[in-house]
Design an enzyme around this catalytic site. Structure first.
Site, short mmCIF file in Angstrom:
data_model
loop_
_atom_site.label_atom_id
_atom_site.label_comp_id
_atom_site.label_asym_id
_atom_site.label_seq_id
_atom_site.Cartn_x
_atom_site.Cartn_y
_atom_site.Cartn_z
N ASP A 124 7.65 54.48 87.35
CA ASP A 124 8.12 55.58 86.48
C ASP A 124 7.14 56.74 86.62
O ASP A 124 5.95 56.58 86.40
CB ASP A 124 8.15 55.05 85.04
CG ASP A 124 8.71 56.05 84.04
OD1 ASP A 124 9.31 55.60 83.06
OD2 ASP A 124 8.55 57.27 84.23
N ASP A 170 13.44 59.52 87.84
CA ASP A 170 12.01 59.22 88.02
C ASP A 170 11.65 57.76 87.80
O ASP A 170 10.49 57.43 87.63
CB ASP A 170 11.16 60.11 87.10
CG ASP A 170 11.02 59.55 85.69
OD1 ASP A 170 11.99 58.97 85.20
OD2 ASP A 170 9.93 59.70 85.11
N GLU A 171 12.64 56.90 87.85
CA GLU A 171 12.39 55.52 87.45
C GLU A 171 13.18 54.55 88.31
O GLU A 171 14.35 54.79 88.58
CB GLU A 171 12.91 55.41 86.02
CG GLU A 171 12.19 54.53 85.11
CD GLU A 171 12.91 54.49 83.77
OE1 GLU A 171 13.05 53.40 83.24
OE2 GLU A 171 13.36 55.54 83.28
#
Ligand code: TTP
Ligand code: MG
Length: 381
Positions: free
Chosen positions: A23, A117-118
């Site tokens: 993340d 983003d993960e």
């Protein structure tokens, strides 16, 4: 040591796995900092411009002032008047995300992106998974400038909670037992799947920590939750989780929605706005090559009542005119009784969806994989 990873492993009930969750730290804000190095060291807050806009994220300098995601932007301005306030640039975020994810794909075939983003990665089949994931985030950092926080554990739940622990630039590796120990005193809210409402209910029972749920006397949880939920809560408090990393997530629906600057009452204006939303929706559908047959609308009234309506037609479509017409019918039929705050349009039941799922099924035969010593690497953190 490897046998200690997950008690379920010992019983043979679940295959052994090594899962990483990665993340990016302060993702949107970090992207702006990378694009404009003159922002370095300043509090940076990414938020919309409108009167009702909220903070999407803030860098760690800004977080020191008490600024955080989902806070009204107006409040953030009070807390940090000298902060740099920027509006989101989704194209830019997508570009960074694509670069980072494409590097991730060179490190694992089994990768499940959750957002820009993960992602979860299954690194079970890798010889030295910890070093492997470390090399991956180092490469991403070198190539893009983005810093990722990492959690590595025997299942998705452990990995997710670990990646959020001691951010930014976290790199946490732990077995299930270690997670239980590490997060024993933490709030149940820390656990994905235990939302604010459940946490409040648990607090009402005097269960304010993860360990308290795990050790609750028989009957205590049953007072509020059904049998299935009790089993789920207890398992989560024990950091047990059987979910696999789904490398090809099926798109189940695509939607577009907007919150108006000012509430809208006029039905013709609402229908016009629906047309705009549908045009955007269809553009996205076209890019994904999708056609659906369930068309839905979402309406939020000024008193925060949420209403959804949907209709399924015989033929698959991606046609903006047809979708606008069907969505408008649904809206007229509902006839919002109060001013409308938010309007959305959604399409689902995609053509070929079943075929896609079937294709995604065959996965690495986990049972055959050997897990290297995960716990012994503990010295790394
Ligand atoms: P997160 O990973 O939750 O947050 P973050 O990357 O900004 O910060 P952290 O270091 O704690 O991971 O979300 C990723 C991006 O998603 C974030 O940069 C902005 C966006 N976002 C929103 O738009 N609204 C929200 O409420 C949240 C939580 C995130
Ligand atoms: Mg993040």
């Amino acid at each position: 040591m490897a046998a200690d990873l997950d008690s379920a492993d010992d019983s043979g009930a679940a295959p052994r796995r090594v899962i990483a969750h990665v993340d990016a730290d302060a993702f949107y804000a970090s992207v702006h900092l990378l694009e404009d190095p003159s922002l370095a060291g300043k509090p940076v807050i990414v938020a919309g411009r409108g009167a009702r806009s909220i903070v999407t994220t803030a860098n760690y300098e800004a977080r020191k002032f008490g600024i955080g995601s989902a806070q009204p932007a107006a409040r953030a301005r009070q807390l940090c008047p000298h902060g740099v306030f920027l509006t989101p640039d989704f194209e830019l975020y997508r570009a960074y995300s694509r670069r980072a994810m494409s590097i991730m794909r060179t490190y694992s075939d089994v990768i499940e992106p959750l957002s820009l983003d993960e992602a979860y990665l299954d690194v079970t089949s890798v010889d030295r998974p910890i070093a492997h994931v470390r090399a991956m985030v180092d490469e991403i950092r070198a190539a893009t400038g983005l810093q990722y926080s990492v959690g590595i554990g025997p299942n998705k739940l452990c990995a997710k909670v670990l990646s959020d622990f001691r951010k930014p630039a976290a790199f946490n590796v732990a077995s299930r037992e270690q997670c239980m120990e590490l997060f024993a005193g933490a709030s149940p809210r820390l656990i994905p799947g235990i939302g604010p409402k459940t946490a409040e209910q648990l607090e009402g029972l005097g269960l304010t920590t993860v360990a308290a749920i795990r050790d609750a006397a028989p009957g205590v949880l049953e007072a509020l939750f059904n049998e299935r939920r009790v089993a789920e809560l207890t398992a989560r408090a024990r950091f047990e989780h059987a979910g696999i990393v789904e490398s090809q997530r099926e798109t189940k629906s695509v939607s577009e929605e907007t919150t108006f600057e000012e509430d809208v009452t006029d039905i013709d204006e609402l229908i016009w706005r629906l047309g705009e939303l549908t045009a955007e929706l269809c553009e996205r559908l076209g890019k994904k090559g999708l056609k659906g047959r369930t068309i839905g609308i979402k309406v939020r009234l000024d008193d925060w009542t949420n209403v959804t309506r949907a209709k399924t037609i015989d033929d698959y479509t991606g046609d903006p005119l047809l979708i606008t017409e069907l969505a408008s019918q649904l809206l007229r039929e509902y006839d919002p009784p109060r001013p409308v705050r938010l309007l959305g349009v959604r399409i689902a039941s995609f053509e070929g969806a079943e075929a896609e799922v079937a294709k995604a099924k065959p996965r690495t035969p986990w049972e055959q994989l050997q897990i290297p010593e995960l716990v012994q690497q503990r010295g790394e953190w």
